[in-house]
Design a protein around this motif. Structure first.
Motif, PDB file in Angstrom:
ATOM      1  N   HIS A   1      -1.427  10.682   1.568  1.00  0.00           N
ATOM      2  CA  HIS A   1      -2.849  10.999   1.698  1.00  0.00           C
ATOM      3  C   HIS A   1      -3.293  10.698   3.131  1.00  0.00           C
ATOM      4  N   PRO A   2      -4.413  11.277   3.570  1.00  0.00           N
ATOM      5  CA  PRO A   2      -4.821  11.128   4.981  1.00  0.00           C
ATOM      6  C   PRO A   2      -5.787   9.962   5.207  1.00  0.00           C
ATOM      7  N   HIS A   3      -5.808   9.463   6.441  1.00  0.00           N
ATOM      8  CA  HIS A   3      -6.818   8.525   6.923  1.00  0.00           C
ATOM      9  C   HIS A   3      -7.193   8.916   8.344  1.00  0.00           C
ATOM     10  N   LYS A   4      -8.406   8.543   8.750  1.00  0.00           N
ATOM     11  CA  LYS A   4      -8.862   8.813  10.108  1.00  0.00           C
ATOM     12  C   LYS A   4      -9.855   7.748  10.533  1.00  0.00           C
ATOM     13  N   ASP A   5      -9.783   7.333  11.787  1.00  0.00           N
ATOM     14  CA  ASP A   5     -10.752   6.415  12.398  1.00  0.00           C
ATOM     15  C   ASP A   5     -11.009   5.178  11.551  1.00  0.00           C
ATOM     16  N   MET A   6      -9.927   4.493  11.198  1.00  0.00           N
ATOM     17  CA  MET A   6     -10.025   3.238  10.462  1.00  0.00           C
ATOM     18  C   MET A   6      -8.816   2.372  10.814  1.00  0.00           C
ATOM     19  N   GLU A   7      -9.056   1.063  10.955  1.00  0.00           N
ATOM     20  CA  GLU A   7      -7.978   0.094  11.121  1.00  0.00           C
ATOM     21  C   GLU A   7      -7.640  -0.418   9.720  1.00  0.00           C
ATOM     22  N   ILE A   8      -6.400  -0.244   9.284  1.00  0.00           N
ATOM     23  CA  ILE A   8      -6.017  -0.516   7.891  1.00  0.00           C
ATOM     24  C   ILE A   8      -4.966  -1.621   7.851  1.00  0.00           C
ATOM     25  N   ILE A   9      -5.256  -2.653   7.067  1.00  0.00           N
ATOM     26  CA  ILE A   9      -4.357  -3.796   6.895  1.00  0.00           C
ATOM     27  C   ILE A   9      -3.978  -3.894   5.422  1.00  0.00           C
ATOM     28  N   SER A  10      -2.700  -4.050   5.133  1.00  0.00           N
ATOM     29  CA  SER A  10      -2.236  -4.325   3.770  1.00  0.00           C
ATOM     30  C   SER A  10      -1.564  -5.692   3.768  1.00  0.00           C
ATOM     31  N   TYR A  11      -2.089  -6.602   2.944  1.00  0.00           N
ATOM     32  CA  TYR A  11      -1.557  -7.956   2.853  1.00  0.00           C
ATOM     33  C   TYR A  11      -0.905  -8.117   1.481  1.00  0.00           C
ATOM     34  N   VAL A  12       0.400  -8.349   1.470  1.00  0.00           N
ATOM     35  CA  VAL A  12       1.142  -8.411   0.212  1.00  0.00           C
ATOM     36  C   VAL A  12       0.999  -9.806  -0.401  1.00  0.00           C
ATOM     37  N   VAL A  13       0.512  -9.859  -1.628  1.00  0.00           N
ATOM     38  CA  VAL A  13       0.364 -11.125  -2.352  1.00  0.00           C
ATOM     39  C   VAL A  13       1.599 -11.401  -3.201  1.00  0.00           C
TER      40      VAL A  13
ATOM     41  N   GLY B   1       9.681  -1.743  -6.552  1.00  0.00           N
ATOM     42  CA  GLY B   1      10.305  -2.955  -7.069  1.00  0.00           C
ATOM     43  C   GLY B   1      10.273  -3.023  -8.587  1.00  0.00           C
ATOM     44  N   GLU B   2      10.761  -4.127  -9.123  1.00  0.00           N
ATOM     45  CA  GLU B   2      10.839  -4.300 -10.577  1.00  0.00           C
ATOM     46  C   GLU B   2       9.615  -4.990 -11.153  1.00  0.00           C
ATOM     47  N   ASN B   3       8.800  -5.607 -10.295  1.00  0.00           N
ATOM     48  CA  ASN B   3       7.650  -6.380 -10.757  1.00  0.00           C
ATOM     49  C   ASN B   3       6.344  -5.759 -10.281  1.00  0.00           C
ATOM     50  N   ILE B   4       5.227  -6.178 -10.878  1.00  0.00           N
ATOM     51  CA  ILE B   4       3.912  -5.709 -10.456  1.00  0.00           C
ATOM     52  C   ILE B   4       3.672  -6.114  -9.003  1.00  0.00           C
ATOM     53  N   LEU B   5       3.166  -5.179  -8.229  1.00  0.00           N
ATOM     54  CA  LEU B   5       2.800  -5.423  -6.833  1.00  0.00           C
ATOM     55  C   LEU B   5       1.315  -5.770  -6.773  1.00  0.00           C
ATOM     56  N   ARG B   6       0.998  -6.891  -6.115  1.00  0.00           N
ATOM     57  CA  ARG B   6      -0.392  -7.219  -5.831  1.00  0.00           C
ATOM     58  C   ARG B   6      -0.576  -7.246  -4.322  1.00  0.00           C
ATOM     59  N   LEU B   7      -1.579  -6.532  -3.858  1.00  0.00           N
ATOM     60  CA  LEU B   7      -1.864  -6.538  -2.430  1.00  0.00           C
ATOM     61  C   LEU B   7      -3.354  -6.412  -2.189  1.00  0.00           C
ATOM     62  N   LEU B   8      -3.774  -6.861  -0.997  1.00  0.00           N
ATOM     63  CA  LEU B   8      -5.136  -6.655  -0.529  1.00  0.00           C
ATOM     64  C   LEU B   8      -5.123  -5.500   0.462  1.00  0.00           C
ATOM     65  N   GLN B   9      -5.873  -4.452   0.135  1.00  0.00           N
ATOM     66  CA  GLN B   9      -6.051  -3.324   1.038  1.00  0.00           C
ATOM     67  C   GLN B   9      -7.334  -3.577   1.824  1.00  0.00           C
ATOM     68  N   ILE B  10      -7.227  -3.640   3.146  1.00  0.00           N
ATOM     69  CA  ILE B  10      -8.353  -4.003   3.998  1.00  0.00           C
ATOM     70  C   ILE B  10      -8.593  -2.884   5.007  1.00  0.00           C
ATOM     71  N   TRP B  11      -9.836  -2.390   5.053  1.00  0.00           N
ATOM     72  CA  TRP B  11     -10.213  -1.369   6.027  1.00  0.00           C
ATOM     73  C   TRP B  11     -11.252  -1.958   6.970  1.00  0.00           C
ATOM     74  N   ILE B  12     -11.043  -1.747   8.271  1.00  0.00           N
ATOM     75  CA  ILE B  12     -11.927  -2.281   9.302  1.00  0.00           C
ATOM     76  C   ILE B  12     -12.340  -1.138  10.229  1.00  0.00           C
ATOM     77  N   PHE B  13     -13.645  -1.035  10.512  1.00  0.00           N
ATOM     78  CA  PHE B  13     -14.097  -0.027  11.458  1.00  0.00           C
ATOM     79  C   PHE B  13     -13.518  -0.323  12.844  1.00  0.00           C
TER      80      PHE B  13
END
Length: 233
Positions: free
Chosen positions: A57-69, A107-119
């Protein structure tokens, strides 16, 4: 100024394979009084089942951080990047003029992550991707500085004046964090229970902090993320 956001009062979504808590307006959750906090636009606390994920999927003009829990996150994008990350690791992407990417749990287990978008601080940057695998112990009872501006000192640098720190605070310990004049911060109690300036926080709660130093006291081992930025009215 402190304002607690209980997880039970956040937006939520259940698509079966994806179960989310929305700290700010997102998708079907819309609250005109809760669009963003300063330059912070999105924090989604996602649970993703094995062998599922977000197709290209597309993104534009955003700083995107994914933090894996927990679990394993696999990223692939139109710039030719592909990598898998695990607990405590960070993926970042400057979408800029436009990029396509996918995120899956192979993976074999549930993935938990924080999806963070910053202008970003301006539009139309050249797209960029990176990731960083942090040593978990580097955040035990101390702040791990993971993300900063291009002028900052963190290993991950993005196009905005923001600092992101993670912490694992053992039960019974305490730690301070300064939020200086002209600055504000958003804290996520990812796991565990703590008290922040004598306000109780439980798993998945959030806290807005404006120009106020904080003292965090861990009531049980706590995993915390804090995003510190320039104050905006």
């Amino acid at each position: 100024m402190l304002r607690k956001i209980e997880s039970n009062n956040m937006g939520s979504s259940n698509l079966g394979w994806l179960r989310s808590k929305f700290h700010f307006s997102f998708a079907e959750y819309y609250n005109p009084n809760n669009i963003n906090f300063g330059v912070l636009r999105v924090i989604n606390d996602d649970l993703i089942d094995p062998n599922t994920g977000f197709d290209t999927h597309p993104h534009k003009d955003m700083e995107i951080i994914s933090y894996v829990v927990d679990g394993e996150l696999t990223h692939e994008d139109s710039m030719g990047n592909k990598n898998a990350l695990t607990r405590g690791d960070v993926q970042y992407m400057s979408a800029g003029t436009g990029v396509y990417h996918s995120e899956h749990n192979f993976g074999e287990n549930i993935l938990r992550l924080l999806q963070i978008w910053i202008f970003p601080d301006k539009k139309d940057y050249e797209p960029n991707y990176g990731d960083h695998k942090f040593n978990w112990d580097d955040r035990k009872n101390k702040w791990l500085h993971m993300v900063s501006s291009k002028a900052g000192s963190a290993p991950i640098k993005i196009n905005q004046d923001i600092n992101i720190y993670s912490l694992e605070l053992e039960e019974g310990k305490e730690i301070r964090f300064p939020v200086k004049e002209g600055r504000q911060a958003y804290l996520v109690q990812i796991e565990g229970k703590s008290e922040l300036n004598n306000i109780e926080l439980a798993d998945r709660d959030g806290m807005e902090i404006v120009e106020e130093d904080i003292l965090i006291q861990s009531k049980e081992t706590s995993h915390i993320l804090i995003l510190e930025m320039n104050k905006q009215d």
